[in-house]
Design an enzyme around this catalytic site. Sequence first.
Site, PDB file in Angstrom:
ATOM      1  N   LYS A 112     -36.679   3.548 -62.963  1.00  0.00           N
ATOM      2  CA  LYS A 112     -36.413   2.843 -61.694  1.00  0.00           C
ATOM      3  C   LYS A 112     -35.795   1.486 -62.030  1.00  0.00           C
ATOM      4  O   LYS A 112     -35.725   1.117 -63.209  1.00  0.00           O
ATOM      5  CB  LYS A 112     -37.669   2.691 -60.846  1.00  0.00           C
ATOM      6  CG  LYS A 112     -38.772   1.880 -61.465  1.00  0.00           C
ATOM      7  CD  LYS A 112     -39.960   1.794 -60.502  1.00  0.00           C
ATOM      8  CE  LYS A 112     -41.080   0.986 -61.148  1.00  0.00           C
ATOM      9  NZ  LYS A 112     -42.250   0.888 -60.290  1.00  0.00           N
ATOM     10  N   ARG A 118     -39.283   5.830 -70.571  1.00  0.00           N
ATOM     11  CA  ARG A 118     -40.183   6.961 -70.829  1.00  0.00           C
ATOM     12  C   ARG A 118     -40.186   7.946 -69.655  1.00  0.00           C
ATOM     13  O   ARG A 118     -40.382   7.547 -68.516  1.00  0.00           O
ATOM     14  CB  ARG A 118     -41.608   6.452 -71.112  1.00  0.00           C
ATOM     15  CG  ARG A 118     -41.713   5.813 -72.486  1.00  0.00           C
ATOM     16  CD  ARG A 118     -43.038   5.138 -72.689  1.00  0.00           C
ATOM     17  NE  ARG A 118     -43.187   3.959 -71.834  1.00  0.00           N
ATOM     18  CZ  ARG A 118     -44.269   3.202 -71.793  1.00  0.00           C
ATOM     19  NH1 ARG A 118     -45.313   3.499 -72.547  1.00  0.00           N
ATOM     20  NH2 ARG A 118     -44.321   2.158 -71.014  1.00  0.00           N
ATOM     21  N   HIS A 124     -49.713  17.427 -43.596  1.00  0.00           N
ATOM     22  CA  HIS A 124     -51.141  17.430 -43.242  1.00  0.00           C
ATOM     23  C   HIS A 124     -51.886  18.399 -44.159  1.00  0.00           C
ATOM     24  O   HIS A 124     -52.987  18.098 -44.641  1.00  0.00           O
ATOM     25  CB  HIS A 124     -51.333  17.825 -41.771  1.00  0.00           C
ATOM     26  CG  HIS A 124     -50.627  16.900 -40.828  1.00  0.00           C
ATOM     27  ND1 HIS A 124     -50.369  17.206 -39.514  1.00  0.00           N
ATOM     28  CD2 HIS A 124     -50.098  15.654 -41.023  1.00  0.00           C
ATOM     29  CE1 HIS A 124     -49.725  16.195 -38.943  1.00  0.00           C
ATOM     30  NE2 HIS A 124     -49.545  15.254 -39.835  1.00  0.00           N
ATOM     31  N   VAL A 167     -51.037  25.184 -26.118  1.00  0.00           N
ATOM     32  CA  VAL A 167     -50.001  24.189 -25.827  1.00  0.00           C
ATOM     33  C   VAL A 167     -49.591  24.257 -24.356  1.00  0.00           C
ATOM     34  O   VAL A 167     -49.532  23.241 -23.659  1.00  0.00           O
ATOM     35  CB  VAL A 167     -48.780  24.396 -26.760  1.00  0.00           C
ATOM     36  CG1 VAL A 167     -47.613  23.532 -26.323  1.00  0.00           C
ATOM     37  CG2 VAL A 167     -49.170  24.079 -28.198  1.00  0.00           C
ATOM     38  N   TYR A 208     -43.152   6.167 -51.526  1.00  0.00           N
ATOM     39  CA  TYR A 208     -43.165   7.477 -52.207  1.00  0.00           C
ATOM     40  C   TYR A 208     -42.902   8.635 -51.237  1.00  0.00           C
ATOM     41  O   TYR A 208     -43.173   9.784 -51.568  1.00  0.00           O
ATOM     42  CB  TYR A 208     -44.502   7.758 -52.923  1.00  0.00           C
ATOM     43  CG  TYR A 208     -44.800   6.829 -54.073  1.00  0.00           C
ATOM     44  CD1 TYR A 208     -43.904   6.682 -55.118  1.00  0.00           C
ATOM     45  CD2 TYR A 208     -46.003   6.135 -54.127  1.00  0.00           C
ATOM     46  CE1 TYR A 208     -44.190   5.835 -56.182  1.00  0.00           C
ATOM     47  CE2 TYR A 208     -46.289   5.286 -55.193  1.00  0.00           C
ATOM     48  CZ  TYR A 208     -45.379   5.142 -56.202  1.00  0.00           C
ATOM     49  OH  TYR A 208     -45.654   4.310 -57.248  1.00  0.00           O
ATOM     50  N   CYS A 265     -46.398   6.461 -66.394  1.00  0.00           N
ATOM     51  CA  CYS A 265     -47.724   6.714 -65.798  1.00  0.00           C
ATOM     52  C   CYS A 265     -47.830   8.029 -65.034  1.00  0.00           C
ATOM     53  O   CYS A 265     -48.687   8.856 -65.341  1.00  0.00           O
ATOM     54  CB  CYS A 265     -48.116   5.570 -64.887  1.00  0.00           C
ATOM     55  SG  CYS A 265     -48.390   4.050 -65.791  1.00  0.00           S
TER      56      CYS A 265
HETATM   57  N1  LIG Z   1     -52.183  25.311 -30.931  1.00  0.00           N
HETATM   58  C1  LIG Z   1     -51.787  24.122 -31.362  1.00  0.00           C
HETATM   59  O1  LIG Z   1     -52.557  23.222 -31.666  1.00  0.00           O
HETATM   60  C2  LIG Z   1     -50.306  23.836 -31.488  1.00  0.00           C
HETATM   61  C3  LIG Z   1     -49.867  22.525 -31.663  1.00  0.00           C
HETATM   62  C4  LIG Z   1     -48.509  22.267 -31.740  1.00  0.00           C
HETATM   63  C5  LIG Z   1     -47.597  23.316 -31.674  1.00  0.00           C
HETATM   64  N2  LIG Z   1     -48.046  24.587 -31.528  1.00  0.00           N
HETATM   65  C6  LIG Z   1     -47.048  25.666 -31.423  1.00  0.00           C
HETATM   66  O2  LIG Z   1     -46.919  25.976 -30.037  1.00  0.00           O
HETATM   67  C7  LIG Z   1     -46.696  27.375 -29.871  1.00  0.00           C
HETATM   68  C8  LIG Z   1     -47.773  27.969 -28.983  1.00  0.00           C
HETATM   69  O3  LIG Z   1     -49.014  27.812 -29.619  1.00  0.00           O
HETATM   70  P1  LIG Z   1     -50.373  28.147 -28.850  1.00  0.00           P
HETATM   71  O4  LIG Z   1     -51.466  27.810 -29.794  1.00  0.00           O
HETATM   72  O5  LIG Z   1     -50.364  27.540 -27.514  1.00  0.00           O
HETATM   73  O6  LIG Z   1     -50.228  29.745 -28.721  1.00  0.00           O
HETATM   74  P2  LIG Z   1     -51.205  30.755 -27.965  1.00  0.00           P
HETATM   75  O7  LIG Z   1     -51.205  32.016 -28.743  1.00  0.00           O
HETATM   76  O8  LIG Z   1     -52.494  30.103 -27.626  1.00  0.00           O
HETATM   77  O9  LIG Z   1     -50.451  31.009 -26.587  1.00  0.00           O
HETATM   78  C9  LIG Z   1     -49.250  31.697 -26.487  1.00  0.00           C
HETATM   79  C10 LIG Z   1     -49.175  32.284 -25.085  1.00  0.00           C
HETATM   80  O10 LIG Z   1     -47.882  32.869 -24.912  1.00  0.00           O
HETATM   81  C11 LIG Z   1     -48.057  33.993 -24.070  1.00  0.00           C
HETATM   82  N3  LIG Z   1     -46.891  34.876 -24.096  1.00  0.00           N
HETATM   83  C12 LIG Z   1     -46.488  35.741 -25.051  1.00  0.00           C
HETATM   84  N4  LIG Z   1     -45.385  36.393 -24.641  1.00  0.00           N
HETATM   85  C13 LIG Z   1     -45.055  35.915 -23.434  1.00  0.00           C
HETATM   86  C14 LIG Z   1     -44.011  36.186 -22.509  1.00  0.00           C
HETATM   87  N5  LIG Z   1     -43.080  37.076 -22.752  1.00  0.00           N
HETATM   88  N6  LIG Z   1     -44.002  35.501 -21.346  1.00  0.00           N
HETATM   89  C15 LIG Z   1     -44.935  34.585 -21.079  1.00  0.00           C
HETATM   90  N7  LIG Z   1     -45.959  34.283 -21.912  1.00  0.00           N
HETATM   91  C16 LIG Z   1     -46.017  34.955 -23.075  1.00  0.00           C
HETATM   92  C17 LIG Z   1     -49.336  34.632 -24.615  1.00  0.00           C
HETATM   93  O11 LIG Z   1     -49.893  35.551 -23.694  1.00  0.00           O
HETATM   94  C18 LIG Z   1     -50.187  33.385 -24.823  1.00  0.00           C
HETATM   95  O12 LIG Z   1     -50.957  33.080 -23.678  1.00  0.00           O
HETATM   96  C19 LIG Z   1     -46.654  27.959 -31.274  1.00  0.00           C
HETATM   97  O13 LIG Z   1     -45.333  28.005 -31.719  1.00  0.00           O
HETATM   98  C20 LIG Z   1     -47.447  26.968 -32.089  1.00  0.00           C
HETATM   99  O14 LIG Z   1     -47.079  26.981 -33.443  1.00  0.00           O
HETATM  100  C21 LIG Z   1     -49.388  24.889 -31.421  1.00  0.00           C
END
Ligand SMILES: NC(=O)c1ccc[n+]([C@@H]2O[C@H](COP(=O)([O-])OP(=O)(O)OC[C@H]3O[C@@H](n4cnc5c(N)ncnc54)[C@H](O)[C@@H]3O)[C@@H](O)[C@H]2O)c1
Length: 432
Positions: A319, A326, A212, A11, A252, A263
């Site tokens: 509804k 039923r 999802h 992200v 729904y 149903c």
């Molecule tokens: N991966 C996806 O597709 C996706 C999509 C939407 C939301 N999210 C959410 O976004 C968040 C991040 O996901 P991700 O997949 O990018 O995670 P990731 O594990 O790829 O990256 C997390 C990063 O945070 C860093 N980190 C940890 N502690 C730290 C600190 N103290 N200071 C700075 N950096 C630090 C780690 O070194 C790592 O690089 C999660 O909460 C996830 O659920 C992920």
Amino acid sequence: MKISIFGLGYVGAVTMGCLSRNGHHVIGVDVNEEKVAALRKGTSPIVEPGLAEAIAEGQAAGRLDAVTDHDDAIRRSDVSIVCVGTPSRDNGDLDLQYVETVAGQIAESLRGLDKHHTLIFRSTMLPGSTRGLAEGLLRDLVEAGRLTVCFYPEFLREGTAVRDFEHPSIAALGTRDGCTVPEELAELVGDDIAIVTWESAELLKYACNSFHAVKVAFANEIGRVGKKAGLNAAAVMELFCRDTVLNLSPYYLRPGNPFGGSCLPKDVRALNRFAVQSGLSTPLIGSLMQSNRDHADALQRVIRRTGSGDVAIIGLAFKHNTDDLRESPMVDVVRDLIPSGRKVRIYDPALKPEKLTGSNRAQIREKLPGFTDLLCNRLDEAVGPAELVVAAHPCVGIDELRTCITSRHIVLDVNGWPALKELPSRYDGFLW
Ligand SMILES: NC(=O)c1ccc[n+]([C@@H]2O[C@H](COP(=O)([O-])OP(=O)(O)OC[C@H]3O[C@@H](n4cnc5c(N)ncnc54)[C@H](O)[C@@H]3O)[C@@H](O)[C@H]2O)c1
């Protein structure tokens, strides 16, 4: 804008690349030195189509930097976006340790500086997490008006993350009051965004991902059933998706009444029995009746707990615009109330007991033999003596209700009928 991004994983790196390409000055922060070094060189720390180009562009324009020092990043930015991981603990609990560490570091840096900062959490967190941080370890800064805290769920998918970042499938920003975009974020989040409370934005992300997962598991269970039945379930599901009225639509998807009628319960049971007898495991389909029973129990508990006087049921059929009783959840509500001694009266203008036939008549005679004695011909007969009015569905108009609902009534809205709030009574929502 000058933005720092904490956590340079899937992200964070995408956020960095896209924001820097869009003209913002971005400083990434990560404890992982390899990722920081890659970004400083203008290369992507992850594989993601289009990201290498975006990062290279941002770096060439001098708008992208990466550091391991949080203090440095906070000093050089006005907004921070937290994208660190929120993994599961062994027992399934959400582990917020990285978010807490980063929030603590940002707070520590800000306490030594004389400026306002905006902190956006993008890491996925359960409802209440942002409030816990804003009213916990960030409290002094928030109360002093030096820190604005938002929750901005991320909906990108790996593999199409750059495109999803630029064109999100949905956008919502959680703020403390749930209605105003902090001025400094207007440019960043744009106009096409829903502003909601922190908690609603947090739950939205979980609702989306759980849905999802439900879709995938459902399609796979239908796939297994189909294969067992010797047919091509992929083709069946393709046909299924052509129904954009009932299948792929908001229909729904509103919290409210448990399902009932002639149903849904019967067909879910039959499909589940077919799966069981075929030796298949289809736990999603297998859990639907239990989920519905639990929901009906929750409704009955709310009704039992609300007031102690007479009860009026508005809508007994499963509804409105039908007389089908039923497996109607309201029939079970009435059965549950009778032993309590509370007098129950029912109003449902579509119901003409003399016209009930077949299994509809047989079922109601068996389940609620004296139901005709509870049925009122006029709305005021049912509502007048009642303390609690249970509105199961809009089988009467709101104007008609207005003629007999007074301030001494409690109206329980079971199925999401906002106009009920305009009545002079106390309004209780079953699920809101
Ligand atoms: N991966 C996806 O597709 C996706 C999509 C939407 C939301 N999210 C959410 O976004 C968040 C991040 O996901 P991700 O997949 O990018 O995670 P990731 O594990 O790829 O990256 C997390 C990063 O945070 C860093 N980190 C940890 N502690 C730290 C600190 N103290 N200071 C700075 N950096 C630090 C780690 O070194 C790592 O690089 C999660 O909460 C996830 O659920 C992920």
